[in-house]
Motif scaffolding. Structure first.
Motif, mmCIF file in Angstrom:
data_model
loop_
_atom_site.group_PDB
_atom_site.id
_atom_site.type_symbol
_atom_site.label_atom_id
_atom_site.label_comp_id
_atom_site.label_asym_id
_atom_site.label_seq_id
_atom_site.Cartn_x
_atom_site.Cartn_y
_atom_site.Cartn_z
ATOM 1 N N PRO A 93 48.395 59.225 60.784
ATOM 2 C CA PRO A 93 49.367 59.642 60.565
ATOM 3 C C PRO A 93 50.328 60.535 61.150
ATOM 4 O O PRO A 93 51.867 60.119 61.094
ATOM 5 N N GLY A 94 49.822 60.486 61.801
ATOM 6 C CA GLY A 94 50.571 62.047 62.966
ATOM 7 C C GLY A 94 51.383 62.816 62.630
ATOM 8 O O GLY A 94 51.003 63.817 61.948
ATOM 9 N N ALA A 106 54.436 64.918 61.234
ATOM 10 C CA ALA A 106 55.042 64.954 60.570
ATOM 11 C C ALA A 106 54.401 65.072 59.394
ATOM 12 O O ALA A 106 54.231 65.903 58.669
ATOM 13 N N PRO A 107 53.427 63.894 58.654
ATOM 14 C CA PRO A 107 52.790 64.317 57.523
ATOM 15 C C PRO A 107 51.854 65.333 57.704
ATOM 16 O O PRO A 107 51.639 66.290 57.225
ATOM 17 N N SER A 108 51.383 65.273 58.827
ATOM 18 C CA SER A 108 50.797 66.729 59.427
ATOM 19 C C SER A 108 51.033 68.023 59.118
ATOM 20 O O SER A 108 50.220 68.873 58.446
ATOM 21 N N PHE A 109 52.736 68.028 59.920
ATOM 22 C CA PHE A 109 52.921 69.683 59.677
ATOM 23 C C PHE A 109 53.680 69.943 57.792
ATOM 24 O O PHE A 109 52.737 70.822 57.932
ATOM 25 N N ASN A 110 53.406 68.784 57.450
ATOM 26 C CA ASN A 110 54.019 68.843 55.807
ATOM 27 C C ASN A 110 52.722 69.139 55.070
ATOM 28 O O ASN A 110 52.860 70.053 54.263
ATOM 29 N N ILE A 111 51.502 68.825 55.675
ATOM 30 C CA ILE A 111 50.241 68.902 54.740
ATOM 31 C C ILE A 111 50.308 70.498 54.863
ATOM 32 O O ILE A 111 50.288 71.596 53.892
ATOM 33 N N ALA A 112 50.382 71.486 56.097
ATOM 34 C CA ALA A 112 50.676 72.799 56.036
ATOM 35 C C ALA A 112 51.790 73.103 55.488
ATOM 36 O O ALA A 112 51.521 74.321 55.002
ATOM 37 N N MET A 113 52.850 72.996 55.844
ATOM 38 C CA MET A 113 54.108 73.258 54.880
ATOM 39 C C MET A 113 53.356 73.669 53.378
ATOM 40 O O MET A 113 54.440 74.902 52.333
ATOM 41 N N LYS A 114 53.656 72.110 52.715
ATOM 42 C CA LYS A 114 52.886 72.494 51.046
ATOM 43 C C LYS A 114 52.119 73.729 50.791
ATOM 44 O O LYS A 114 52.387 73.912 49.576
ATOM 45 N N ARG A 115 51.459 74.089 51.915
ATOM 46 C CA ARG A 115 49.871 74.932 51.175
ATOM 47 C C ARG A 115 51.106 76.810 51.443
ATOM 48 O O ARG A 115 50.482 77.743 50.425
ATOM 49 N N MET A 116 51.850 76.698 51.374
ATOM 50 C CA MET A 116 53.007 77.916 51.615
ATOM 51 C C MET A 116 54.281 78.070 49.860
ATOM 52 O O MET A 116 54.264 78.717 49.846
ATOM 53 N N ASP A 117 53.497 76.112 49.501
ATOM 54 C CA ASP A 117 53.923 76.104 48.063
ATOM 55 C C ASP A 117 53.289 77.142 46.531
ATOM 56 O O ASP A 117 51.897 77.464 47.257
ATOM 57 N N LYS A 118 53.787 77.694 46.101
ATOM 58 C CA LYS A 118 53.173 79.092 44.901
ATOM 59 C C LYS A 118 52.503 77.899 44.144
ATOM 60 O O LYS A 118 51.592 79.245 43.756
ATOM 61 N N SER A 119 52.624 76.740 43.898
ATOM 62 C CA SER A 119 51.879 76.327 43.466
ATOM 63 C C SER A 119 50.431 75.864 44.168
ATOM 64 O O SER A 119 49.251 75.055 43.264
ATOM 65 N N SER A 120 50.600 75.981 45.112
ATOM 66 C CA SER A 120 49.094 75.428 45.819
ATOM 67 C C SER A 120 48.740 76.857 46.465
ATOM 68 O O SER A 120 48.359 77.414 45.635
ATOM 69 N N ASP A 121 48.543 77.250 48.026
ATOM 70 C CA ASP A 121 47.224 77.891 48.420
ATOM 71 C C ASP A 121 48.352 79.325 48.260
ATOM 72 O O ASP A 121 48.207 80.743 48.704
ATOM 73 N N ASP A 122 50.183 79.565 48.624
ATOM 74 C CA ASP A 122 50.336 81.030 48.569
ATOM 75 C C ASP A 122 50.444 81.395 48.863
ATOM 76 O O ASP A 122 50.364 82.441 49.381
ATOM 77 N N GLN A 148 56.827 58.929 62.942
ATOM 78 C CA GLN A 148 55.525 58.784 62.465
ATOM 79 C C GLN A 148 54.546 57.856 63.389
ATOM 80 O O GLN A 148 55.537 56.796 63.310
ATOM 81 N N PRO A 149 54.003 57.868 63.950
ATOM 82 C CA PRO A 149 53.070 58.975 64.400
ATOM 83 C C PRO A 149 53.036 60.228 65.428
ATOM 84 O O PRO A 149 53.016 61.515 64.618
ATOM 85 N N TYR A 150 54.040 59.510 66.478
ATOM 86 C CA TYR A 150 54.992 60.891 67.482
ATOM 87 C C TYR A 150 55.967 60.051 68.026
ATOM 88 O O TYR A 150 56.268 59.461 68.085
#
Length: 249
Positions: free
Chosen positions: A62-63, A65-81, A148-150
């Motif tokens: 996926p490249g 942007a999707p990889s960065f978004n995986i990391a970004m979503k971990r800051m959601d309070k419903s995830s890893d916060d 994506q991918p780059y």
């Protein structure tokens, strides 16, 4: 110390990946995003899982942007916060430890909440080492996964930040180097072909979205639609090229 994790998207950069890992002492903080089907990388991923790391597998590449978004979503309070996430290219090699970088980000965030940080080695390699913060997740949103991918993913983000009036924060004094620029695209011919087959759509999409090539954008809203927020995007899945994990593309 605020809560954080380290994310490494990887394809087939075997030697660089192994070197990068030597600067990450606590593997329980590590999330590897394995974006290809390289056997050596997969074997290393299994070793890392035994040491407490998390491995996510997306062999169709996926490249960025999707990889960065995986990391970004971990800051959601419903995830890893998490409070911030560190995203490293396998090419990123700290002189000592990635923990030095995390401590600097933590210190800066205590002074003033910012969107993201680069640990600068040289201006060509800043994308190898980025810290995204909760402020970025809350106010910027997610990277446009149509790019994506780059290619054009960083240009789209730079332009969106320009419209927001946001500047990058560079952190100096965290010694690191970049082992090789463009190592991901050049690590396997299938990956290079994937990049080439995606380039035309990315180029046309960026122009359609912003009214011109990078630095010559004309629109201040996506697709020149004043009703859309500058951070709007919708995945055009039918235009996304994927690698066939069985060996094709």
């Amino acid at each position: 110390m605020k809560k954080y994790k380290i994310f490494i998207p990887v394809t087939a950069q075997v030697a660089m990946f192994q070197n990068c890992l030597t600067r990450i002492p606590d593997k329980t903080k590590l999330v590897v995003i394995n974006n290809f089907d390289n056997d050596e990388i997969e074997n290393k991923c299994k070793e890392l899982e035994d040491k407490g790391a998390e491995v996510l597998r997306f062999p169709w590449n996926p490249g960025v942007a999707p990889s960065f978004n995986i990391a970004m979503k971990r800051m959601d309070k419903s995830s890893d916060d998490l409070d911030f996430v560190l995203v490293l290219s396998p090419a990123c090699l700290f002189d000592k430890s990635v923990e030095d970088w995390a401590e600097r980000v933590d210190q800066e965030e205590d002074k003033e909440k910012r969107y993201y940080y680069n640990a600068q080695a040289n201006f060509l390699s800043d994308m190898h080492c980025i810290a995204f913060t909760r402020k970025m997740y809350d106010e910027f949103g997610l990277w446009d996964e149509n790019l994506q991918p780059y290619g054009y993913d960083d240009q789209d983000t730079q332009y969106r930040f320009k419209l927001m009036g946001v500047m990058t924060t560079m952190l100096y004094g965290v010694p690191r180097t970049s082992q090789k620029l463009g190592g991901g695209v050049g690590s396997d011919m299938r990956i290079f072909n994937h990049y080439q087959r995606s380039a035309n759509f990315q180029h046309n999409y960026f122009i359609r979205k912003w009214g011109g090539v990078f630095t010559q954008e004309k629109f201040t809203r996506p697709f020149n639609d004043p009703s859309l927020d500058i951070n709007y995007w919708k995945l055009e899945a039918e235009n996304i090229v994927k690698i066939d994990p069985k060996g094709g593309i």
